[in-house]
Every structure is written in C-alpha cells, then in structure tokens.
Scaffold this motif. Structure first.
Motif, mmCIF file in Angstrom:
data_model
loop_
_atom_site.group_PDB
_atom_site.id
_atom_site.type_symbol
_atom_site.label_atom_id
_atom_site.label_comp_id
_atom_site.label_asym_id
_atom_site.label_seq_id
_atom_site.Cartn_x
_atom_site.Cartn_y
_atom_site.Cartn_z
ATOM 1 N N ILE A 437 19.692 24.587 0.384
ATOM 2 C CA ILE A 437 20.287 24.799 -0.951
ATOM 3 C C ILE A 437 20.238 26.282 -1.307
ATOM 4 N N TYR A 438 19.129 26.937 -1.005
ATOM 5 C CA TYR A 438 19.026 28.379 -1.222
ATOM 6 C C TYR A 438 20.167 29.119 -0.513
ATOM 7 N N ILE A 439 20.392 28.749 0.759
ATOM 8 C CA ILE A 439 21.449 29.398 1.544
ATOM 9 C C ILE A 439 22.812 29.184 0.892
ATOM 10 N N GLY A 440 23.054 27.952 0.429
ATOM 11 C CA GLY A 440 24.325 27.649 -0.227
ATOM 12 C C GLY A 440 24.523 28.460 -1.492
ATOM 13 N N VAL A 441 23.481 28.540 -2.311
ATOM 14 C CA VAL A 441 23.569 29.274 -3.588
ATOM 15 C C VAL A 441 23.814 30.757 -3.348
ATOM 16 N N ILE A 442 23.046 31.359 -2.447
ATOM 17 C CA ILE A 442 23.166 32.805 -2.235
ATOM 18 C C ILE A 442 24.463 33.152 -1.505
ATOM 19 N N PRO A 475 25.100 37.513 -8.977
ATOM 20 C CA PRO A 475 24.076 36.737 -8.262
ATOM 21 C C PRO A 475 22.968 36.233 -9.174
ATOM 22 N N ASN A 476 22.507 37.098 -10.090
ATOM 23 C CA ASN A 476 21.402 36.700 -10.969
ATOM 24 C C ASN A 476 21.816 35.601 -11.936
ATOM 25 N N LEU A 477 23.030 35.689 -12.470
ATOM 26 C CA LEU A 477 23.515 34.638 -13.372
ATOM 27 C C LEU A 477 23.658 33.307 -12.645
ATOM 28 N N ILE A 478 24.171 33.345 -11.414
ATOM 29 C CA ILE A 478 24.338 32.109 -10.641
ATOM 30 C C ILE A 478 22.985 31.468 -10.343
ATOM 31 N N ILE A 479 22.004 32.302 -9.958
ATOM 32 C CA ILE A 479 20.660 31.779 -9.668
ATOM 33 C C ILE A 479 20.031 31.187 -10.924
ATOM 34 N N LEU A 481 21.581 30.016 -13.637
ATOM 35 C CA LEU A 481 22.292 28.794 -14.016
ATOM 36 C C LEU A 481 21.909 27.620 -13.129
ATOM 37 N N PHE A 482 21.710 27.885 -11.854
ATOM 38 C CA PHE A 482 21.426 26.808 -10.911
ATOM 39 C C PHE A 482 19.983 26.315 -11.022
ATOM 40 N N TYR A 483 19.042 27.219 -11.299
ATOM 41 C CA TYR A 483 17.617 26.845 -11.238
ATOM 42 C C TYR A 483 16.917 26.816 -12.596
ATOM 43 N N ARG A 484 17.665 27.056 -13.682
ATOM 44 C CA ARG A 484 17.020 27.235 -14.984
ATOM 45 C C ARG A 484 16.216 26.013 -15.447
#
Length: 510
Positions: A437-442, A475-479, A481-484
């Motif tokens: 999942i980390y790989i997909g997000v980044i 990148p920071n916004l996506i991370i 939003l995904f993990y908040r």
C-alpha cells in the motif's frame, strides 16, 4: 527527553554542516578539476571496503552497553569500554597496514591518471588512509555517548569542527587552489575533533579510568564475540553493496563520470544524514521499549516509526526525481547533469534503504544479529555479478539497477520477516500488505507530481521554485489524506508536536 534533545541537536548541527559543506563543494568544483571529485569518491570507497577490518564489532559493543548503562553498572561499563579500546586500537593499526598494501595497485585501479591531477596518486591516497585509520583510536568513546542517549554531545562537537574545517578549506582553495593543502586541513581538523570528543567522554565518565584490574564478565564477552561474528558478515555485505559502485563506475566510465555522480551522491548523502538523526537517536529508546513493554506496545511503536519512515523517505524520493537535475543545473551548470533515469534509480535505491530503517532499528535492538547473517553475503555477491553484467550493457544505469535488484531479492524481504516472525510475533504478511500500500500511495503521489511538473516552462530558477512547491504540497497532502484516520498517523503527529514544543521551549529558555 534525551531522544528529543538528540534529534534537535542533530538537525541543527546537520543544517549548519549542510550549508557550509554545500558552499565548500561549490568552491571545490570552481577551483579544482572535476577529476578530483572522482578521486575523492574512489579513494573513499576503497577505504570503506578496508573498514571491513572493523568486523562490525562496534554494533555488538554498543548493544552490550545498553543494559549496564540502564542499570548504572559502572564496573561493567568500564570493563566493556576497556576491551572496546583494545580492539579498536588494533583495528586502526590493521586498517593502516592493509591500506598501505593497496598503494602498489593504484596504477591498476586508475589506469590513466588524468592530466589535470598533478599530484602523485599515492600521496593523495595516504592522506585518505591516515584520516580513516586514525578515527579508530577515538571512535569507541563516541559509541558510549550514543548508547547512553547523549548523541547531542557528539553532534555539537562534530558540527563545530566540521564547520571550521570547511571554512578553512574554502580559504585554502581560493588562495592556493592546492588539493594537498585541502587534505592537510581536513586531516588536522578531524584529528582535533576526535581528540576533543575523547576528552569530553573522559570528563563525563570519570569511572572509566577505574576498575583497571577487574575483567569483563565472561557472559558479556561471549555475547559480544557471538554478535560480532554475525555483524561482521552483515558489514561485509553492506560494504560490498554500498561501496563498490564507485569502483565499478570508475572501471566502466572513468573519473569524470564518477565526479559528476559524486555531486548527486553528496546531495542524497546530506538528505540521508539529516533523516538518520531521527532513527539513530531513537534506537536506545526503542531498545528500552522492546525490553520492558508488551508486544502490543512494541507493534504500536513500530507502526508509528514505519509510517514516519515511509512519509519522510517517500517525500524525499519524489524530490530527488523532480528537483535534482534542475538543482544541479542551477548550482554548477547543465554540463554536470546526468539523465533523468539516473535520478530515478538513485531515488529508488534511496527509498529501498530508507524503508529498511524501522526494520533494522527493531532487528538490532531485539539483538537479532545472527539471523540473516549469511544472506547479506549473497546480496553482495549478487550485487557484484549484476553490476558487471548490467554495467556492461547499460553503464551507470545498470550499476544502480543492480544494487536495487540485489537488495530486493535478499535482505529487503528477509529482515522484515525476522522482525515480525520472531520479535513482534505477528504474521509477516501483515507487513507485506502495508508495504505494498505504501508503494501504491507514493507511486501515485510521485506520478501526479511529475505530470504537473512537466507544465513548468519558465527560467531554471522559477522552474525549481514551482516544482519544489509541487513536491511540498502534493505528496504530503496525498499521504495525509490517505492515512489521517489511522492510529499510527495520530501517534506520529502527536509525537512531532510534542517534540516541536519541547525544542522551542528549550530555545526560549536559553
């Protein structure tokens, strides 16, 4: 509290060093030929391989100090340090003697000496050799401060001498443009820095001079020897994977390309050093958690560290791909840039190593030195085989790809397996799912950032600024939003804010 102080001191020290070191490298490039950068990288890699003489015993000694430091057992600490000193003095002498044996082969390593390098290669090499060997006579005392969660003392001392060293080296280059004087300055200042830290440790731990007749506990000595044997193999593998690339690049492409490459590796090295401040300074704290807390708590801490690890290294990897070539162009000119594919491979290797930080920290603090010790040798063998094969076909890109492949098929999956199976006692598939999942997000964040960056068509400075803003935001916004909504995200942000308020409070007090 010590961890926060260590991280704060480490960041401030590294920031100052980065600024001064960057200015020093700029002056170096402008006043000396690019081949000198290649020599610097080549000789550093050769001596890193010679550091195998250290056998990885330092890690074993640091681990053996955790318990007596926690128990304030002065006799045990003193006897361990006395043995540590004997071993490291012997290692320093061995590195110097073995290093001297390399001199007759320098003409084979550098087949055609560049005309721009006027000094004798053997003389230049001797400066590098003495600098490396002499550190072993003092570095064992640095290990005691690290094990005792007092890394901030080391950070402040090192930063002070590094800044003075670089300022003097800048003056030397501007005035004389002489590489020998440059190396003499480095040798003197690093030696003085080592002597100073040795004096500080003697003052902070006066009991080290006591217990001269007492012998080290046989159980502790046996544990150190056992762990050292395992870490020796780990160190062999690590050095062969991380420090042979420069030698192979020199073999296929020569010192000029190696010089260009060294600018990229220097900038990535600065990033790595900054980030490592966090993980180096929390190792002792994690060791305490693993020793006294429940497995549920250990897993909670692991998830927090692993998310922080992914966030930092994922963000920085995207920055390397998007910003590196523009930065190099603005800094020293487009002639010093390498293809985008090189920046991508450097970012992949950077991310792969970075994503192992949480795993390695837990593996080491659990004391799992023997598990996987032979696998790192396989990594090294595969790296050499892949490097020569892919290097022959694809040059520099192939060599970097070989490093990633050799890691991927060996310790990149095995170390997490050990930590989860033996330490956390959780099915390793749990880690694999999170990692994918980390790989997909980044990957999504990186692809989106790269696509938007393609629309930048301004001057090189404006391009760099706009791309930097894109890298900071997307990148920071996506991370976030995904993990908040995850527990580890809450823990990371909570810890960050606590650290921030603690550091700012201290600064206001002072």
């Amino acid at each position: 509290m010590n961890s926060i102080r260590n991280i704060g001191a480490g960041f401030v020290g590294q920031l100052l060093q980065a600024v001064v070191g960057f200015v020093s490298r700029t002056v170096f490039i402008n006043y000396l030929a690019v081949e000198y950068l290649g020599i610097n990288g080549l000789f550093s890699s050769i001596l890193s391989i010679l550091s195998l003489t250290e056998l990885g015993i330092g890690t074993a000694f640091v681990y053996s100090l955790y318990k007596p430091l926690a128990e304030k057992n002065k006799q045990a600490i003193a006897t361990i340090m006395r043995l540590y000193k004997k071993v490291y003095v012997s290692i320093g002498l061995a590195v110097f003697i073995i290093g001297l044996c390399v001199i007759p082969f320098l003409n084979q390593i550098v087949e055609e000496k560049p005309v721009t390098v006027v000094e004798d290669l053997s003389l230049l090499y001797l400066f590098f050799l003495f600098n490396t060997a002499s550190t072993y006579f003092f570095s064992y005392k640095t290990a005691l401060l690290n094990a005792d969660q007092r890394n901030y003392v080391v950070a402040v001392n090192y930063a002070a001498f590094y800044i003075v060293q670089n300022i003097i080296q800048i003056i030397v280059l501007v005035v004389s443009q002489n590489f020998i004087y440059y190396l003499v300055t480095q040798l003197i200042l690093q030696f003085l820095g080592n002597v100073t830290i040795s004096f500080i440790v003697d003052k902070m731990y006066p009991f080290l001079k006591e217990f001269k007749k007492e012998k080290i506990d046989k159980v502790i000595k046996s544990q150190i020897i056992s762990n050292a044997k395992a870490t020796f193999l780990i160190r062999v593998g690590g050095v062969m994977v991380n420090n042979t690339d420069n030698i192979i690049i020199n073999y296929f492409s020569g010192l000029v390309l190696l010089g260009y490459m060294s600018n990229y590796t220097m900038l990535i090295g600065l990033l790595s050093t900054f980030i490592s401040q966090v993980f180096t300074n929390i190792s002792a704290s994690i060791a305490q958690v693993n020793a006294i807390e429940s497995q549920e708590k250990q897993y909670e801490i692991f998830n927090m560290v692993n998310l922080a690890n992914f966030w930092i290294y994922g963000f920085c990897s995207i920055c390397i791909i998007i910003l590196m070539n523009d930065f190099i162009t603005l800094w020293v000119g487009e002639d010093f840039t390498l293809p985008l594919s090189i920046a991508v491979m450097l970012a992949i290797n950077f991310f792969m190593v970075g994503m192992q930080n949480a795993i390695w920290t837990f593996k080491t603090t659990y004391g799992y030195f023997n598990e996987g010790k032979y696998l790192v040798i396989l990594t090294a063998i595969l790296n050499l085989a892949f490097s020569f094969t892919l290097g022959h076909w694809y040059g520099l890109l192939g060599i970097l790809l070989a490093t990633a492949l050799s890691r991927l098929v060996t310790n990149f999956w095995y170390d997490p397996y050990i930590v989860f199976k033996l330490g956390l006692k959780i099915p390793p598939i749990v880690y694999l799912k999170k990692f994918l999942i980390y790989i997909g997000v980044i990957s999504f964040a990186g692809a989106l950032t790269y696509y938007l960056a393609l629309f930048c068509d301004f001057s090189i400075l404006i391009n760099l600024i706009v791309k930097a803003i894109l890298c900071l935001l997307i990148p920071n916004l996506i991370i976030i939003l995904f993990y908040r909504k995850t527990p580890e995200f809450a823990k990371v942000t909570q810890t960050f804010m606590a650290s921030y308020y603690s550091i700012t409070k201290k600064i206001k007090k002072n």
